[in-house]
Scaffold this active site. Sequence first.
Site, PDB file in Angstrom:
ATOM      1  N   LYS A 108      53.699  49.127  37.607  1.00 59.37           N
ATOM      2  CA  LYS A 108      52.876  48.294  38.486  1.00 59.37           C
ATOM      3  C   LYS A 108      51.458  48.176  37.923  1.00 59.37           C
ATOM      4  CE  LYS A 108      51.633  52.177  41.507  1.00 59.37           C
ATOM      5  NZ  LYS A 108      51.556  52.659  42.906  1.00 59.37           N
ATOM      6  N   ARG A 147      50.424  55.438  55.134  1.00 62.40           N
ATOM      7  CA  ARG A 147      50.327  54.009  54.813  1.00 62.40           C
ATOM      8  C   ARG A 147      51.507  53.273  55.445  1.00 62.40           C
ATOM      9  NH1 ARG A 147      49.131  54.341  48.367  1.00 62.40           N
ATOM     10  NH2 ARG A 147      51.323  54.966  48.459  1.00 62.40           N
ATOM     11  N   TYR A 150      19.342  43.178  32.849  1.00 59.43           N
ATOM     12  CA  TYR A 150      18.978  42.738  34.190  1.00 59.43           C
ATOM     13  C   TYR A 150      18.152  43.800  34.915  1.00 59.43           C
ATOM     14  CZ  TYR A 150      22.187  38.757  34.023  1.00 59.43           C
ATOM     15  OH  TYR A 150      22.812  37.576  33.709  1.00 59.43           O
ATOM     16  N   MET A 205      28.010  41.002  32.944  1.00 60.81           N
ATOM     17  CA  MET A 205      29.380  40.554  33.166  1.00 60.81           C
ATOM     18  C   MET A 205      30.202  40.576  31.878  1.00 60.81           C
ATOM     19  SD  MET A 205      30.731  36.918  34.739  1.00 60.81           S
ATOM     20  CE  MET A 205      29.899  37.159  36.307  1.00 60.81           C
TER      21      MET A 205
END
Length: 369
Positions: A40, A138, A265, A312
Amino acid sequence: MKPSTHRPTQAIINLAAIQANIENFKKYTGNNTDIWAVVKANGYGHGANDVAQCANDLVSGFCISNLDEAIELRSHGIVKPILVLSGIVPEDIHIAVNLRITVTVPSLNWLKLVVQHLENVETEHLKFHIKVDSGMGRIGVTTFREANEIIALADQYGMVFDGIFTHFATADEVAQEKFESQWTKFESIVSDLSRRPQYVHSSNSAAGIWHKETIQDIERLGDAMYGLNPSGQTLDMTYEITPALELKSELTHIKTVEKGETIGYGATFVADRPTIVGTVPIGYADGWTRDMTGFYVLVNGEKCPIIGRISMDQMTIALNEKLPIGTKVTLIGHDGDKKITVDDIAAHRGTINYEVVCLLSDRIKRIYI
């Protein structure tokens, strides 16, 4: 998302290591159970299809998280059993049946919804495993009564009760109380079933490693198959594993900034002396998250700190010397006599190795060796 094939940032996946990890687990457990490979989340970031192909001859089936992951495996030629570990959308049951995908029944109410969508469905090919919530909290049934009602309803429509399973919350921890409580509850529910299915299973990688006496008909081998310790650095492995993934890139720009100049940044990094800065083409869109600032990479076998905020698509590092464009950068793996492990990164982030590799996005090209 297409991989960025024209960018030097690459995840190198050693398929032979994955195969060896499966073989070593079999030797450790005595090869007395079926191994189902958990692929998965794009094979824990390693690439589900390629991992499944390389593991196919060594395992009896595959586990994935949702129907689309199962469809993808089938479309790439995987014909062995596939179990979806969570409930699918009930109206999609015909897709699962047509592709011979085994579904999980998380509740009686879910199965009642499925019954409403059985028109033109060959129910004799509708295989399912009941999920037991033994303490994970869950999905899943919590009583043998609900499990037996599921079996009875399925029998009315000719469905195939193929298995029952649970999942442990603390199999990778030192404390045993919660694990033993879950194991006892699961065993109690199984013992009161109206009939036993072909497969009863509870073991993930952690349970198989540190509680191998609880392995039943299936071992769901996930994290350890990729050469990662499911407990991180809490418990020692009981057999040999080899990490299958390395993450490499290159320097695309080098410059010297003077004392007082800023990088990135927010201008959060201010040079306190003349500093050689290298730019590396990887960022948070690739899963190299902003909290990696303050960690390091390896360049020519030396540690180079990550400076400034990670963007990014790019990040900056402080170099020990001026180097040419194209110089290799190691983010995960070996360089000389030094190495960076996934667990090192997880410890820096305050998370687990699963999250580190699963976050590696599809923009990163996978190279298979």
